[in-house]
Design a protein around this motif. Structure first.
Motif, short mmCIF file in Angstrom:
data_model
loop_
_atom_site.label_atom_id
_atom_site.label_comp_id
_atom_site.label_asym_id
_atom_site.label_seq_id
_atom_site.Cartn_x
_atom_site.Cartn_y
_atom_site.Cartn_z
N MET A 1 1.21 -1.12 0.30
CA MET A 1 -0.02 -0.11 0.52
C MET A 1 1.20 1.34 0.18
O MET A 1 1.97 1.07 0.55
CB MET A 1 -1.22 -0.06 1.12
N HIS A 2 0.70 2.17 -1.11
CA HIS A 2 1.12 3.50 -0.67
C HIS A 2 0.57 4.63 -0.76
O HIS A 2 -0.50 4.44 -1.00
CB HIS A 2 1.74 3.51 -2.45
N PHE A 3 0.95 5.53 0.16
CA PHE A 3 -0.03 7.35 0.63
C PHE A 3 0.54 7.90 -0.06
O PHE A 3 1.89 8.23 -0.31
CB PHE A 3 0.48 6.85 1.95
N TYR A 4 -0.14 8.91 -0.53
CA TYR A 4 0.41 10.77 -0.86
C TYR A 4 -0.42 11.33 0.05
O TYR A 4 -1.31 11.46 0.20
CB TYR A 4 0.10 10.88 -1.94
N ILE A 5 -0.35 12.82 -0.10
CA ILE A 5 -0.41 13.57 1.18
C ILE A 5 -0.33 14.74 0.02
O ILE A 5 0.37 15.83 -0.84
CB ILE A 5 0.70 13.85 2.52
N HIS A 6 -2.00 16.09 -0.44
CA HIS A 6 -1.89 16.75 -0.88
C HIS A 6 -1.59 17.51 0.07
O HIS A 6 -2.31 17.92 0.79
CB HIS A 6 -3.14 16.52 -1.85
N ILE A 7 -0.98 19.31 -0.18
CA ILE A 7 -0.84 20.12 0.48
C ILE A 7 -0.64 21.43 -0.14
O ILE A 7 -0.27 21.18 -1.20
CB ILE A 7 1.25 20.33 0.64
N PRO A 8 -2.47 21.81 -0.55
CA PRO A 8 -2.76 22.80 -1.57
C PRO A 8 -2.44 23.97 -1.51
O PRO A 8 -3.22 24.82 -2.43
CB PRO A 8 -4.40 22.04 -1.52
N PHE A 9 -1.30 24.24 -0.91
CA PHE A 9 -1.07 25.93 -0.70
C PHE A 9 0.45 25.74 -1.72
O PHE A 9 1.69 25.39 -1.64
CB PHE A 9 -0.45 25.81 1.08
N SER B 1 -0.54 -0.89 -8.52
CA SER B 1 -0.52 -1.45 -6.83
C SER B 1 -1.68 0.07 -6.42
O SER B 1 -1.81 0.97 -6.96
CB SER B 1 0.31 -0.75 -6.38
N SER B 2 -2.27 -0.61 -5.23
CA SER B 2 -3.18 0.48 -4.44
C SER B 2 -2.20 1.00 -3.99
O SER B 2 -1.39 1.13 -3.63
CB SER B 2 -4.12 -0.71 -3.11
N TYR B 3 -3.50 2.38 -3.80
CA TYR B 3 -2.68 3.36 -2.99
C TYR B 3 -3.35 4.24 -2.87
O TYR B 3 -4.69 3.95 -3.26
CB TYR B 3 -1.86 4.30 -3.96
N ARG B 4 -3.14 5.45 -1.81
CA ARG B 4 -4.46 5.54 -0.55
C ARG B 4 -4.04 7.72 -1.07
O ARG B 4 -2.84 7.64 -0.31
CB ARG B 4 -4.37 5.74 0.44
N SER C 1 3.65 -2.16 5.65
CA SER C 1 5.34 -1.83 6.52
C SER C 1 5.59 -1.40 5.05
O SER C 1 5.80 -2.35 4.24
CB SER C 1 5.89 -2.10 7.67
N GLY C 2 6.96 -0.69 5.21
CA GLY C 2 8.26 -0.62 4.10
C GLY C 2 7.17 -0.14 2.77
O GLY C 2 8.33 -0.60 1.36
N LYS C 3 5.97 1.00 3.04
CA LYS C 3 5.73 0.87 1.78
C LYS C 3 6.51 2.77 1.37
O LYS C 3 7.14 3.00 1.67
CB LYS C 3 4.28 0.39 1.76
N THR C 4 5.38 3.69 1.01
CA THR C 4 5.83 4.90 1.02
C THR C 4 4.80 5.60 0.78
O THR C 4 3.72 5.47 1.00
CB THR C 4 5.91 4.73 -0.82
N ILE C 5 5.79 6.56 1.62
CA ILE C 5 4.79 8.16 1.52
C ILE C 5 5.55 8.93 0.49
O ILE C 5 6.21 9.63 -0.01
CB ILE C 5 4.80 8.50 3.27
N TYR C 6 4.20 9.68 0.29
CA TYR C 6 5.08 10.79 -0.63
C TYR C 6 3.89 11.98 -0.49
O TYR C 6 3.17 12.34 -0.34
CB TYR C 6 4.46 11.13 -1.68
#
Length: 361
Positions: A1-9, A257-260, A56-61
């Protein structure tokens, strides 16, 4: 599973940017957004009921807008919402603008656990940078110097620089020269992304002040040649890295792959379903979801084919394709075939959309 975070500023919005973000905000608006963002992340992991070790062992962006607009404290609080972020082997990518990257700020990021720092260079031409509302050349070199000085204690961290072909006031071969220049001066750069600006993203007066389509394509092919000479891995159409410095998070998209995604307008894909968070702040705070779509197995295979043609090739046994067109493209050397895997040849990468549509017709 992979995750990303939108910072819209952003302090300023680039004229070519189509993402959901705002250059108009104050500390109160930013604080409210970050509180809801953290709530969204915490609720996601709470609903899993029990932390799944497979995550665990995945990614954050940290992506979109300007993540480097965040303070050290704000970045740490977001990371602490992820139960696995301190575990060994987790790739944590962070996009940044050069003007934010002081030596102190960079060290903060590295100490927090950022393993991959991306710097939005785009160009080293000051006239171009002014036109697109970006940092000037001096700020870019100051940022890269700050990174280089900080890496003495964090030598394993990957450093990416982004460039864009097709911007206004660019001179022929200038981006190639810029890439060469930065790679010569900053050996710490381990990854480079080079994008071609899409036509529909041109403001009206840019075409007349930019390179021709032919000049852009010729320069991109020369950039490919440069990275071949360096023996870097051209692992996706616009991405180049030293071996073992590929971006795992981006590879997850291309592997289907799955991502959120968390935050304003963020997209997600899990269990054959794709959806987006709402693009307006009020709707996002209300928890609204847009564009939910359940994909068929055929749609997924077509998307995999599209992604893998952009990367290391596609196994033709995995999808129904037009064999007559395949044979035609092989004869014309638009694609190559090795062990049932097809891949675009370098000269014809600009025809990827046409080749895809013909193969699946």
């Amino acid at each position: 599973m992979h995750f990303y975070i939108h910072i819209p500023f952003c302090r300023q919005k680039c004229p070519y940017c189509k993402f959901a973000l705002t250059p108009i905000f104050d500390d109160l608006k930013k604080k409210r957004y970050l509180e809801y963002l953290k709530k969204e992340i915490r609720e996601y992991f709470f609903k899993l009921e029990q932390y799944d070790e497979k995550l665990s062992g995945k990614t954050i962006y940290f992506w979109w807008g300007t993540p480097s607009i965040l303070s050290h404290h704000e970045t740490r609080e977001i990371l602490e919402c992820f139960p696995f972020y301190k575990e060994k082997g987790v790739e944590i990518s962070f996009e940044s603008n050069p003007e934010d990257l002081t030596k102190e700020y960079v060290r903060w990021l590295f100490e927090l656990g950022i393993t991959r720092l991306s710097v939005g260079v785009q160009s080293l031409n000051d006239e171009t940078l002014r036109a697109i509302h970006r940092s000037d050349r001096k700020s870019i070199f100051q940022a890269l110097n700050a990174i280089r000085e900080s890496l003495s204690d964090f030598s394993w961290i990957s450093i990416n620089v982004d460039f864009i072909l097709g911007l206004p006031y660019a001179k022929p071969w200038e981006i190639l020269e810029n890439i060469w220049d930065l790679h010569t001066q900053f050996a710490c750069i381990s990854h480079t992304s080079t994008y071609i600006l899409e036509d529909e993203k041109y403001p009206k007066d840019w075409k007349a002040n930019s390179l021709t389509e032919r000049e852009i394509k010729e320069e991109f092919l020369e950039i490919l040649g440069y990275f071949e000479w360096k023996d870097w891995h051209h692992y996706e159409l616009s991405n180049f890295s030293r071996p073992r410095y590929e971006c795992k998070h981006n590879q997850s998209y291309w592997d289907h792959s799955s991502y959120r995604g968390f935050g304003l307008s963020a997209s997600s894909y899990e269990a054959w379903t794709r959806w987006n968070n709402a693009p307006s702040f009020s709707e996002y705070f209300a928890g609204k979801i847009n564009d939910e779509e359940i994909l068929t197995s055929e749609q997924i295979e077509i998307e995999k084919m599209m992604f893998w043609l952009r990367t290391d090739g596609y196994d033709i046994e995995k999808c129904r394709i037009n064999r007559e067109k395949l044979d035609e493209f092989l004869r014309e050397k638009l694609i190559t075939k090795t062990n049932e895997k097809i891949k675009l040849t370098k000269t014809w990468i600009f025809l990827i959309d046409h080749i895809m549509s013909e193969l699946i017709s």
